[in-house]
Write an enzyme that holds these catalytic residues in place. Structure first.
Site, mmCIF file in Angstrom:
data_model
loop_
_atom_site.group_PDB
_atom_site.id
_atom_site.type_symbol
_atom_site.label_atom_id
_atom_site.label_comp_id
_atom_site.label_asym_id
_atom_site.label_seq_id
_atom_site.Cartn_x
_atom_site.Cartn_y
_atom_site.Cartn_z
ATOM 1 N N ASP A 182 49.547 -1.411 15.913
ATOM 2 C CA ASP A 182 49.012 -0.513 16.940
ATOM 3 C C ASP A 182 50.175 0.188 17.631
ATOM 4 O O ASP A 182 50.960 -0.437 18.343
ATOM 5 C CB ASP A 182 48.182 -1.314 17.950
ATOM 6 C CG ASP A 182 47.419 -0.418 18.919
ATOM 7 O OD1 ASP A 182 47.678 0.805 18.953
ATOM 8 O OD2 ASP A 182 46.558 -0.934 19.658
ATOM 9 N N GLY A 189 46.464 -9.794 24.990
ATOM 10 C CA GLY A 189 45.791 -8.604 25.493
ATOM 11 C C GLY A 189 44.447 -8.404 24.817
ATOM 12 O O GLY A 189 44.295 -8.635 23.615
ATOM 13 N N ASP A 202 42.984 -5.713 24.022
ATOM 14 C CA ASP A 202 43.037 -4.706 22.959
ATOM 15 C C ASP A 202 43.499 -5.317 21.643
ATOM 16 O O ASP A 202 43.031 -4.940 20.562
ATOM 17 C CB ASP A 202 43.952 -3.547 23.364
ATOM 18 C CG ASP A 202 45.369 -3.999 23.735
ATOM 19 O OD1 ASP A 202 45.536 -5.145 24.201
ATOM 20 O OD2 ASP A 202 46.305 -3.194 23.589
ATOM 21 N N VAL A 208 41.240 5.490 25.993
ATOM 22 C CA VAL A 208 40.415 6.036 24.913
ATOM 23 C C VAL A 208 38.980 5.589 25.129
ATOM 24 O O VAL A 208 38.711 4.413 25.403
ATOM 25 C CB VAL A 208 40.916 5.576 23.536
ATOM 26 C CG1 VAL A 208 40.091 6.214 22.422
ATOM 27 C CG2 VAL A 208 42.392 5.925 23.368
#
Length: 250
Positions: free
Chosen positions: A124, A102, A104, A13
């Site tokens: 998520d 991570g 993210d 993304v």
């Protein structure tokens, strides 16, 4: 202008930020064999790389970090910040080994704390379903990692010869009258129930029964309406976290 990039195991993304506001975004398939030149060609068709003056990257695919480094230097001629150990995030990380977390997950926590306060829980929906927890003190304290929706369903289809792949959509009723309806019901309500059960335990452990739950990721919009605990879907939470980390390190 900042280009925020979240490289996941399944999808990548991208978000373009002029003056701190998300102006445009794209979602691409993640290909582990992609080269920097291929990335340059693809991105060149989406945006003007000449206007990019910084790239902030979170990647769960280590092999692609080098390709993004090459893209930043050769194609964009812009500095690249890779979120990882040594990068300022503005949030204390209370994890046994912070290097295991991570990038993210960290930027999701950063953005959720900034937008919704603390405590907060982020769910998520990606290749795995990640639950990330910010404590009442504003610290990242860990979370839960569960199999993601798509890989769970693919494993079911692969092991059950009489079951066929179905569209990911809400069925007409919980009690399926067809195999397709039954599979869709198990998908939607099964994962919604998983979220609610895990969130209840997280809230109890945090001693924060009202901690808000924010959903993000590709399939968040499918599951969130059927969850009793998810309060809001924030599809660009990860990109916002990357922007905040970039500004903190600028």
């Amino acid at each position: 202008m900042l280009l925020a990039v979240d490289v996941g195991n399944t999808q990548t993304v991208l978000g373009l930020y002029p003056d701190g506001e998300l102006a445009d975004h794209w979602r691409l398939a993640t290909e582990r064999s992609t080269t920097a030149d291929e990335l340059g060609v693809v991105l060149g068709g989406l945006l003007d790389l000449d206007v990019v003056d910084g790239i902030c990257l979170a990647s769960t695919v280590p092999v692609l970090v080098r390709e993004w480094e090459l893209l930043a230097s050769k194609w964009a001629e812009a500095p690249l910040l890779v979120v990882g150990p040594g990068v300022k995030t503005g949030i204390p990380i209370r994890y046994d080994d912070p290097r295991e977390v991570g990038a993210d997950r960290i930027v999701n926590a950063v953005a959720a704390k900034e937008r919704y306060g603390a405590p907060v829980v982020v769910v998520d929906f990606g290749t795995s379903t990640n639950f990330d927890v910010v404590s009442p003190e504003g610290e990242y304290v860990g979370g839960v990692i569960a199999p993601g929706i798509e890989i769970s369903m693919e494993a079911l289809f692969a092991r059950a010869a009489r079951l066929v792949k179905v569209d990911y959509m809400t069925p007409a009723a919980v009690i399926g009258k067809t195999t397709v309806g039954g599979l869709q019901s198990g998908l939607v309500y099964g994962f919604a129930g998983q979220v609610d059960g895990i969130v209840a335990r997280i809230r109890a452990e945090l001693e924060a029964p009202a901690a808000p739950v924010i959903a993000t990721g590709g399939l968040a919009e499918l599951i969130a309406p059927h969850s009793a605990t998810i309060e809001r879907v924030d599809p660009f939470l990860t990109l916002e976290g990357l922007r905040l980390v970039w500004e903190l390190n600028a």
